[in-house]
Design a protein around this motif. Structure first.
Motif, PDB file in Angstrom:
ATOM      1  N   GLN A  18       0.816  -1.301   0.434  1.00  5.25           N
ATOM      2  CA  GLN A  18      -0.065   0.352   0.158  1.00  5.25           C
ATOM      3  C   GLN A  18       0.621   0.729  -0.372  1.00  5.25           C
ATOM      4  OE1 GLN A  18      -2.649  -0.821   3.269  1.00  5.25           O
ATOM      5  NE2 GLN A  18      -3.517  -2.243   2.581  1.00  5.25           N
ATOM      6  N   ASP A  19       1.985   1.246  -0.009  1.00  8.11           N
ATOM      7  CA  ASP A  19       2.785   1.989  -0.026  1.00  8.11           C
ATOM      8  C   ASP A  19       2.725   2.816   1.237  1.00  8.11           C
ATOM      9  OD1 ASP A  19       4.574   3.430  -1.150  1.00  8.11           O
ATOM     10  OD2 ASP A  19       4.256   4.764  -2.281  1.00  8.11           O
ATOM     11  N   ALA A  20       2.256   2.311   2.351  1.00  8.11           N
ATOM     12  CA  ALA A  20       2.310   2.689   3.900  1.00  8.11           C
ATOM     13  C   ALA A  20       3.668   2.635   4.501  1.00  8.11           C
ATOM     14  CB  ALA A  20       1.248   2.160   4.094  1.00  8.11           C
ATOM     15  N   VAL A  21       4.918   2.496   3.635  1.00  6.08           N
ATOM     16  CA  VAL A  21       6.139   2.243   5.238  1.00  6.08           C
ATOM     17  C   VAL A  21       7.033   2.071   4.045  1.00  6.08           C
ATOM     18  CG1 VAL A  21       6.215  -0.837   4.656  1.00  6.08           C
ATOM     19  CG2 VAL A  21       7.437   0.421   6.705  1.00  6.08           C
ATOM     20  N   ALA A  22       8.023   2.801   4.818  1.00  6.21           N
ATOM     21  CA  ALA A  22       9.507   2.984   4.113  1.00  6.21           C
ATOM     22  C   ALA A  22      10.138   1.745   3.550  1.00  6.21           C
ATOM     23  CB  ALA A  22      10.563   3.892   4.923  1.00  6.21           C
ATOM     24  N   ARG A  23      10.749   1.809   2.777  1.00  5.01           N
ATOM     25  CA  ARG A  23      11.702   0.346   1.946  1.00  5.01           C
ATOM     26  C   ARG A  23      12.633  -0.155   3.510  1.00  5.01           C
ATOM     27  NH1 ARG A  23      10.833  -4.302  -0.554  1.00  5.01           N
ATOM     28  NH2 ARG A  23      12.352  -4.945  -1.309  1.00  5.01           N
ATOM     29  N   GLN A  24      13.057   0.605   4.005  1.00  9.61           N
ATOM     30  CA  GLN A  24      14.398   0.102   4.803  1.00  9.61           C
ATOM     31  C   GLN A  24      13.963  -0.531   5.861  1.00  9.61           C
ATOM     32  OE1 GLN A  24      16.357   3.812   6.255  1.00  9.61           O
ATOM     33  NE2 GLN A  24      17.856   2.384   7.728  1.00  9.61           N
ATOM     34  N   ILE A  25      12.755   0.377   6.929  1.00  7.47           N
ATOM     35  CA  ILE A  25      11.774  -0.703   7.236  1.00  7.47           C
ATOM     36  C   ILE A  25      11.470  -2.484   6.815  1.00  7.47           C
ATOM     37  CG2 ILE A  25       9.452  -1.141   9.087  1.00  7.47           C
ATOM     38  CD1 ILE A  25       9.891   2.141   8.627  1.00  7.47           C
ATOM     39  N   LEU A  26      10.494  -2.650   6.026  1.00  8.35           N
ATOM     40  CA  LEU A  26      10.947  -3.832   5.345  1.00  8.35           C
ATOM     41  C   LEU A  26      11.977  -4.855   5.558  1.00  8.35           C
ATOM     42  CD1 LEU A  26       8.562  -6.214   3.677  1.00  8.35           C
ATOM     43  CD2 LEU A  26       9.085  -4.499   1.890  1.00  8.35           C
ATOM     44  N   ASP A  27      13.092  -3.996   4.719  1.00  7.11           N
ATOM     45  CA  ASP A  27      14.551  -5.396   4.670  1.00  7.11           C
ATOM     46  C   ASP A  27      14.612  -5.141   5.904  1.00  7.11           C
ATOM     47  OD1 ASP A  27      14.123  -4.382   2.119  1.00  7.11           O
ATOM     48  OD2 ASP A  27      15.334  -2.825   1.974  1.00  7.11           O
ATOM     49  N   ASN A  28      14.756  -4.249   6.784  1.00  2.00           N
ATOM     50  CA  ASN A  28      14.722  -5.366   8.469  1.00  2.00           C
ATOM     51  C   ASN A  28      14.121  -5.544   8.783  1.00  2.00           C
ATOM     52  OD1 ASN A  28      17.481  -2.481   8.294  1.00  2.00           O
ATOM     53  ND2 ASN A  28      16.135  -1.177   9.315  1.00  2.00           N
ATOM     54  N   ALA A  29      12.696  -5.673   8.299  1.00  2.00           N
ATOM     55  CA  ALA A  29      12.191  -6.493   9.371  1.00  2.00           C
ATOM     56  C   ALA A  29      12.809  -7.973   8.709  1.00  2.00           C
ATOM     57  CB  ALA A  29      10.322  -6.648   8.591  1.00  2.00           C
ATOM     58  N   GLU A  30      12.970  -8.329   6.964  1.00  2.00           N
ATOM     59  CA  GLU A  30      13.322  -9.021   6.768  1.00  2.00           C
ATOM     60  C   GLU A  30      15.083  -9.981   6.842  1.00  2.00           C
ATOM     61  OE1 GLU A  30      13.260  -8.621   2.264  1.00  2.00           O
ATOM     62  OE2 GLU A  30      11.380  -8.281   1.651  1.00  2.00           O
ATOM     63  N   ALA A  31      15.046  -9.063   7.261  1.00  2.00           N
ATOM     64  CA  ALA A  31      16.757  -9.675   7.605  1.00  2.00           C
ATOM     65  C   ALA A  31      16.474 -10.153   8.965  1.00  2.00           C
ATOM     66  CB  ALA A  31      17.489  -8.028   7.970  1.00  2.00           C
ATOM     67  N   ALA A  32      15.885  -9.332  10.483  1.00  2.00           N
ATOM     68  CA  ALA A  32      15.367 -10.120  11.859  1.00  2.00           C
ATOM     69  C   ALA A  32      14.570 -11.323  11.785  1.00  2.00           C
ATOM     70  CB  ALA A  32      14.503  -8.792  12.181  1.00  2.00           C
ATOM     71  N   LEU A  33      13.874 -11.356   9.878  1.00  2.00           N
ATOM     72  CA  LEU A  33      13.690 -12.886  10.345  1.00  2.00           C
ATOM     73  C   LEU A  33      14.744 -13.529   9.836  1.00  2.00           C
ATOM     74  CD1 LEU A  33      10.827 -14.578  10.188  1.00  2.00           C
ATOM     75  CD2 LEU A  33      11.009 -14.076   7.896  1.00  2.00           C
ATOM     76  N   GLU A  34      15.276 -13.672   8.499  1.00  2.00           N
ATOM     77  CA  GLU A  34      16.554 -14.371   8.487  1.00  2.00           C
ATOM     78  C   GLU A  34      17.361 -14.565   9.772  1.00  2.00           C
ATOM     79  OE1 GLU A  34      17.100 -16.573   6.021  1.00  2.00           O
ATOM     80  OE2 GLU A  34      14.719 -15.073   5.155  1.00  2.00           O
ATOM     81  N   THR A  35      18.055 -13.489  10.795  1.00  2.00           N
ATOM     82  CA  THR A  35      18.252 -13.978  12.042  1.00  2.00           C
ATOM     83  C   THR A  35      17.796 -14.427  12.778  1.00  2.00           C
ATOM     84  OG1 THR A  35      20.048 -11.919  11.229  1.00  2.00           O
ATOM     85  CG2 THR A  35      19.633 -12.813  13.873  1.00  2.00           C
ATOM     86  N   THR A  36      16.319 -14.696  13.234  1.00  2.00           N
ATOM     87  CA  THR A  36      15.390 -15.359  14.342  1.00  2.00           C
ATOM     88  C   THR A  36      15.373 -16.702  13.521  1.00  2.00           C
ATOM     89  OG1 THR A  36      13.698 -15.114  12.780  1.00  2.00           O
ATOM     90  CG2 THR A  36      14.371 -13.843  15.150  1.00  2.00           C
TER      91      THR A  36
END
Length: 379
Positions: free
Chosen positions: A132-150
């Motif tokens: 929906q273009d309601a969040v910055a791309r950087q926040i999405l990237d950080n969430a994906e990295a955190a998922l891989e780390t966990t």
């Protein structure tokens, strides 16, 4: 003068008479009497004989029990020398620290799984917002990295749980197969080190094997017998125990070793025997008897009829009151008899007594007179 001539004539006549009497005695010595002998007729009879090989009884499964974790022995759950079933617990090593490590690893897995689930939900939420273009791309990237780390942390926690579970399992020493266990090498309270402390040895007993070595020239003979099943009453392989008794079960070839020993030119062969009564024990010395291929109907003689000269063997055969010496080739000895492979034929009359004074072509007389009572018999 007349008296002198008369004396000379008488002396000459006496000399001529003495010469005439002596002449026939010198003309030919009296013939030697025939040698009295006893004979036997060569016959064909069944000859079953075995080749003998020194052998050693060997367990098909033989395992030394050693601990893979360190600690003190806190339990022994068997009777020495008994048959133990596969999977039976034999020894226990102090498990407290291994149980504690396992519980901690379980908690770490639970924590890592919770972190992973949270990171997965955050990633899913940010992906919907990003659509929906309601969040910055950087926040999405950080969430994906955190998922891989966990996800990686959860995998590491699960691997650690598997390792400590293995150590906990290793604190119980169990029988790897059904067999007879030996005398324990450790007692309660003894400290053991992983991989070095010998606890005990367990061996399978039924079936059991017998190992022996053959010359490489016999390799084809035994290879041809490999794979044959044991029939009732089969006597191809017989086992003589160290006390001289015969084992009452037949055997079959289980394996012929992969190659020939270059130093001894021998090959190891393994024979399998049923051992329902546990009469055969691992390491026992024995003699394996293998049925000879030449067993069958053969010429047989009393062994005492054979003489040896310069490594060759001879017998005397009676032919028309004359002893003829004949060379023979011997087979195996069976009791007080010997198998004759060639040199004589069935029906030949072979001298068995009295040939010690004979030569080839000597005259013989059948029948040795009986010795007077109290006197030694003639040979």
């Amino acid at each position: 003068m007349k008296k002198m001539n008369h004396f000379v004539l008488i002396s000459a006549a006496g000399l001529l008479g003495f010469t005439a009497c002596k002449g026939p005695a010198q003309k030919g010595a009296p013939a030697m009497p025939p040698t009295p002998v006893n004979i036997t007729e060569v016959s064909v009879a069944p000859a079953v004989y075995y080749d003998k090989f020194p052998a050693t009884v060997t367990a098909l499964n033989n395992v030394e029990l050693r601990s893979q974790v360190a600690g003190f022995i806190t339990g022994i759950f068997f009777k020495e020398g008994e048959i133990v079933q596969q999977g039976k617990t034999l020894y226990e090593i102090d498990r407290r620290k291994y149980q504690a490590a396992y519980l901690q690893a379980e908690a770490n897995v639970a924590s890592a799984k919770a972190n992973y689930n949270r990171a997965r939900k955050d990633d899913e939420r940010y992906k919907r917002l990003a659509e929906q273009d309601a969040v910055a791309r950087q926040i999405l990237d950080n969430a994906e990295a955190a998922l891989e780390t966990t996800r990686s942390a959860l995998a590491a926690a699960e691997a650690n749980l598997a390792a400590v579970r293995t150590d906990l399992d290793y604190s119980l020493i169990k029988a790897p197969f059904t067999g007879r266990i030996g005398i324990s090498q450790v007692r309660l309270g003894a400290q053991v080190s992983p991989g070095t402390t010998l606890l005990n040895t367990i061996s399978s007993e039924n079936p059991i094997a017998v190992d022996f070595v053959i010359n490489e020239t016999d390799l084809s003979r035994f290879a041809a017998m490999q794979g044959k099943s044991i029939n009732a009453g089969d006597s191809t392989f017989r086992l003589q125990l160290s006390d001289g008794t015969m084992y009452n079960h037949g055997g079959r070839i289980l394996a012929v070793d992969r190659g020939v020993d270059n130093q001894t030119a021998t090959v190891k062969v393994r024979i399998e025997f049923n051992n329902p009564d546990s009469r055969l024990k691992d390491g026992m010395s024995s003699v394996l008897q293998v049925l000879n291929e030449q067993s069958g109907d053969r010429l047989i003689l009393p062994y005492k009829a054979v003489t040896e000269q310069m490594g060759e063997y001879f017998v005397f055969v009676a032919k028309d009151s004359v002893a003829a010496q004949q060379k023979v080739h011997l087979g195996p000895k069976i009791g007080d008899k010997i198998v004759i492979m060639d040199g004589i034929q069935a029906g030949d009359k072979v001298i068995v007594e009295g040939f010690q004074r004979l030569r080839d072509g000597g005259k013989i007389q059948i029948g040795i007179p009986a010795a007077p009572q109290g006197a030694p018999a003639k040979k």
